[in-house]
Scaffold this motif. Structure first.
Motif, short mmCIF file in Angstrom:
data_model
loop_
_atom_site.label_atom_id
_atom_site.label_comp_id
_atom_site.label_asym_id
_atom_site.label_seq_id
_atom_site.Cartn_x
_atom_site.Cartn_y
_atom_site.Cartn_z
N ASN A 166 8.08 -39.95 -9.41
CA ASN A 166 8.64 -39.25 -10.58
C ASN A 166 10.07 -39.71 -10.77
O ASN A 166 11.01 -39.13 -10.23
CB ASN A 166 8.57 -37.74 -10.37
CG ASN A 166 9.02 -36.97 -11.61
OD1 ASN A 166 8.98 -37.48 -12.72
ND2 ASN A 166 9.46 -35.73 -11.40
N GLY A 167 10.23 -40.82 -11.49
CA GLY A 167 11.54 -41.43 -11.62
C GLY A 167 11.97 -42.04 -10.30
O GLY A 167 11.20 -42.77 -9.67
N LYS A 168 13.19 -41.72 -9.86
CA LYS A 168 13.70 -42.26 -8.60
C LYS A 168 13.25 -41.42 -7.41
O LYS A 168 13.47 -41.79 -6.26
CB LYS A 168 15.22 -42.34 -8.63
CG LYS A 168 15.77 -43.32 -9.67
CD LYS A 168 17.28 -43.38 -9.61
CE LYS A 168 17.82 -44.38 -10.64
NZ LYS A 168 19.31 -44.46 -10.60
N LYS A 169 12.61 -40.29 -7.68
CA LYS A 169 12.16 -39.41 -6.62
C LYS A 169 10.64 -39.33 -6.60
O LYS A 169 9.97 -39.86 -7.47
CB LYS A 169 12.75 -38.01 -6.80
CG LYS A 169 14.27 -37.96 -6.75
CD LYS A 169 14.77 -36.54 -6.92
CE LYS A 169 16.29 -36.48 -6.84
NZ LYS A 169 16.79 -35.08 -7.02
N SER A 170 10.13 -38.66 -5.58
CA SER A 170 8.68 -38.42 -5.50
C SER A 170 8.42 -36.93 -5.66
O SER A 170 9.21 -36.09 -5.21
CB SER A 170 8.13 -38.90 -4.16
OG SER A 170 8.20 -40.31 -4.08
N LEU A 171 7.31 -36.64 -6.29
CA LEU A 171 6.92 -35.26 -6.51
C LEU A 171 5.78 -34.92 -5.58
O LEU A 171 4.78 -35.63 -5.52
CB LEU A 171 6.49 -35.07 -7.97
CG LEU A 171 6.15 -33.66 -8.46
CD1 LEU A 171 7.38 -32.77 -8.38
CD2 LEU A 171 5.61 -33.71 -9.88
N GLN A 172 5.92 -33.84 -4.81
CA GLN A 172 4.88 -33.40 -3.89
C GLN A 172 4.19 -32.17 -4.46
O GLN A 172 4.81 -31.13 -4.68
CB GLN A 172 5.47 -33.08 -2.51
CG GLN A 172 5.85 -34.32 -1.71
CD GLN A 172 6.11 -34.00 -0.26
OE1 GLN A 172 6.68 -32.96 0.07
NE2 GLN A 172 5.69 -34.88 0.63
N LEU A 173 2.90 -32.31 -4.71
CA LEU A 173 2.12 -31.23 -5.31
C LEU A 173 1.11 -30.71 -4.30
O LEU A 173 0.25 -31.47 -3.82
CB LEU A 173 1.40 -31.75 -6.56
CG LEU A 173 2.29 -32.36 -7.65
CD1 LEU A 173 1.41 -32.99 -8.74
CD2 LEU A 173 3.20 -31.30 -8.25
N GLU A 213 6.26 -30.23 -14.30
CA GLU A 213 5.56 -28.99 -14.64
C GLU A 213 4.23 -28.87 -13.92
O GLU A 213 3.67 -27.77 -13.83
CB GLU A 213 5.35 -28.91 -16.15
CG GLU A 213 6.62 -28.69 -16.94
CD GLU A 213 6.36 -28.59 -18.43
OE1 GLU A 213 5.20 -28.37 -18.82
OE2 GLU A 213 7.31 -28.74 -19.21
N LEU A 214 3.72 -29.97 -13.38
CA LEU A 214 2.44 -29.91 -12.66
C LEU A 214 2.54 -29.03 -11.41
O LEU A 214 1.52 -28.57 -10.89
CB LEU A 214 1.99 -31.32 -12.25
CG LEU A 214 1.56 -32.25 -13.38
CD1 LEU A 214 1.23 -33.63 -12.84
CD2 LEU A 214 0.35 -31.67 -14.11
N ALA A 215 3.76 -28.81 -10.94
CA ALA A 215 3.95 -27.94 -9.78
C ALA A 215 3.49 -26.51 -10.07
O ALA A 215 3.23 -25.72 -9.14
CB ALA A 215 5.41 -27.95 -9.35
N PHE A 222 -3.46 -21.79 -18.62
CA PHE A 222 -2.15 -22.15 -18.08
C PHE A 222 -1.23 -22.83 -19.09
O PHE A 222 -0.04 -22.97 -18.85
CB PHE A 222 -2.31 -23.09 -16.88
CG PHE A 222 -2.90 -22.44 -15.67
CD1 PHE A 222 -2.10 -21.76 -14.76
CD2 PHE A 222 -4.27 -22.50 -15.43
CE1 PHE A 222 -2.65 -21.17 -13.63
CE2 PHE A 222 -4.83 -21.91 -14.30
CZ PHE A 222 -4.01 -21.24 -13.40
N GLY A 223 -1.79 -23.28 -20.23
CA GLY A 223 -0.99 -24.08 -21.14
C GLY A 223 -1.08 -25.56 -20.75
O GLY A 223 -1.62 -25.92 -19.70
N THR A 224 -0.53 -26.42 -21.60
CA THR A 224 -0.58 -27.87 -21.36
C THR A 224 0.76 -28.36 -20.84
O THR A 224 1.79 -28.16 -21.50
CB THR A 224 -0.92 -28.62 -22.66
OG1 THR A 224 -2.19 -28.16 -23.15
CG2 THR A 224 -1.00 -30.12 -22.41
N PRO A 225 0.78 -28.99 -19.67
CA PRO A 225 2.05 -29.49 -19.13
C PRO A 225 2.60 -30.64 -19.98
O PRO A 225 1.85 -31.45 -20.49
CB PRO A 225 1.68 -29.96 -17.72
CG PRO A 225 0.22 -30.29 -17.81
CD PRO A 225 -0.35 -29.30 -18.78
N GLN A 226 3.94 -30.68 -20.08
CA GLN A 226 4.58 -31.72 -20.87
C GLN A 226 5.30 -32.74 -19.99
O GLN A 226 5.64 -33.83 -20.46
CB GLN A 226 5.59 -31.08 -21.83
CG GLN A 226 4.97 -30.08 -22.79
CD GLN A 226 3.88 -30.67 -23.66
OE1 GLN A 226 4.04 -31.76 -24.22
NE2 GLN A 226 2.75 -29.97 -23.77
#
Length: 289
Positions: free
Chosen positions: A201-208, A180-182, A172-176
């Motif tokens: 993730n900063g001022k927001k939240s990331l849902q994975l 990108e984890l999505a 998959f490559g390495t996320p930076q």
């Protein structure tokens, strides 16, 4: 009055149960019941209301407890003070932790080596406990606490790390970035009703969305080691897997959440000698850290 009955009486008050007192002290429940009945007869009062869910002290029982508990505890402490060698301290110690607390388990092993006559029962669960109802002397829990009925002492901070197997990164490559984890399969801890891993993730939240989720940290470790996906584990576990299994830390420069680990115990004024010794031992570990 049989003075040997008084420690039984105080333990029943603290556990709220004849059966739990019998288990904790190693005394047959029939013996405890008989001795408490004899104590009530000698005092001329009823000390407990017997119920299907356990026993509760009557007003007279609670007043009697308040008057004798300190004396009983002092007598126990005086007895312990006459023990020439601390290693002679013995008894049963009931501890609860969540999964994957390798460092805490190492503390428990060290404590048992110092005090070989102490018998430990370790309950590993993520469930919310009633320390009295579940007969737990001390518990270790991670994250926010939602109770004011116990003493809570912070013992350490755990840091989260992202890990992946090299073969997954080859594919998959390495996320930076976190965003990108999505695009990657995600392995993480979750309860059955959870569909997403939510991370700041900063001022927001990331849902994975999960590719693999479990409430067992060792199942998560196994999935990451087998290349099922990128996963998040505590730092001590992550360092072990990097050294032993060749896993790779992902996004090392991004600050990840920190989780406080607390030691919890009931606000009894009178702790057993074994519990007090364990609390003292944990205090030495905290000071070293």
């Amino acid at each position: 009055m049989n003075l040997n009955t008084l420690p039984l009486f105080t333990h029943i008050i603290q556990t709220g149960s004849l059966s739990k007192t019998a288990d904790k002290l190693g005394v047959p429940i029939a013996t405890i019941s008989r001795q408490i009945t004899e104590l009530e007869k000698s005092l001329g009062v009823q000390l407990f209301d017997r119920q299907k869910t356990g026993v509760k002290p009557t007003l007279a029982g609670q007043q009697f407890y308040e008057q004798i508990a300190l004396s009983v505890d002092n007598l126990t402490q005086i007895t312990q003070n006459f023990i020439a060698d601390d290693s002679e301290i013995g008894g049963k110690l009931r501890i609860s932790t969540t999964q994957g607390m390798d460092e805490i388990w190492a503390w428990i092993d060290e404590f048992c080596e110092l005090y070989p006559k102490v018998s430990v029962h370790l309950q590993v669960t993520d469930h919310i406990l009633d320390l009295v109802e579940d007969s737990i002397d001390v518990a270790f829990r991670v994250g926010e606490l939602h109770t004011d009925s116990v003493v809570a002492q912070k013992v350490m901070t755990q840091h989260a790390k992202w890990l992946a197997h090299p073969k997954l990164l080859e594919k998959f490559g390495t996320p930076q970035t976190l965003a990108e984890l999505a695009n990657y399969p995600i392995v993480a801890y979750a309860k059955s009703e959870q569909k997403y891993l939510t991370i700041p993730n900063g001022k927001k939240s990331l849902q994975l969305p999960y590719a693999f989720a479990s409430n067992d940290v060792y199942a998560i470790e196994n999935a990451i080691k087998n290349g099922r996906g990128i996963g998040m584990l505590y730092d001590k576990t992550a360092y072990r897997l990097i050294a032993e299994n060749g896993l790779v830390e992902i996004l090392p420069d991004i600050q990840m959440p920190e989780y406080a680990v607390h030691l919890l115990y009931v606000k009894h004024r009178y702790q057993s000698a074994v519990v007090r010794k364990f609390l003292e031992f944990v205090e030495t570990k905290i000071r070293k850290d």
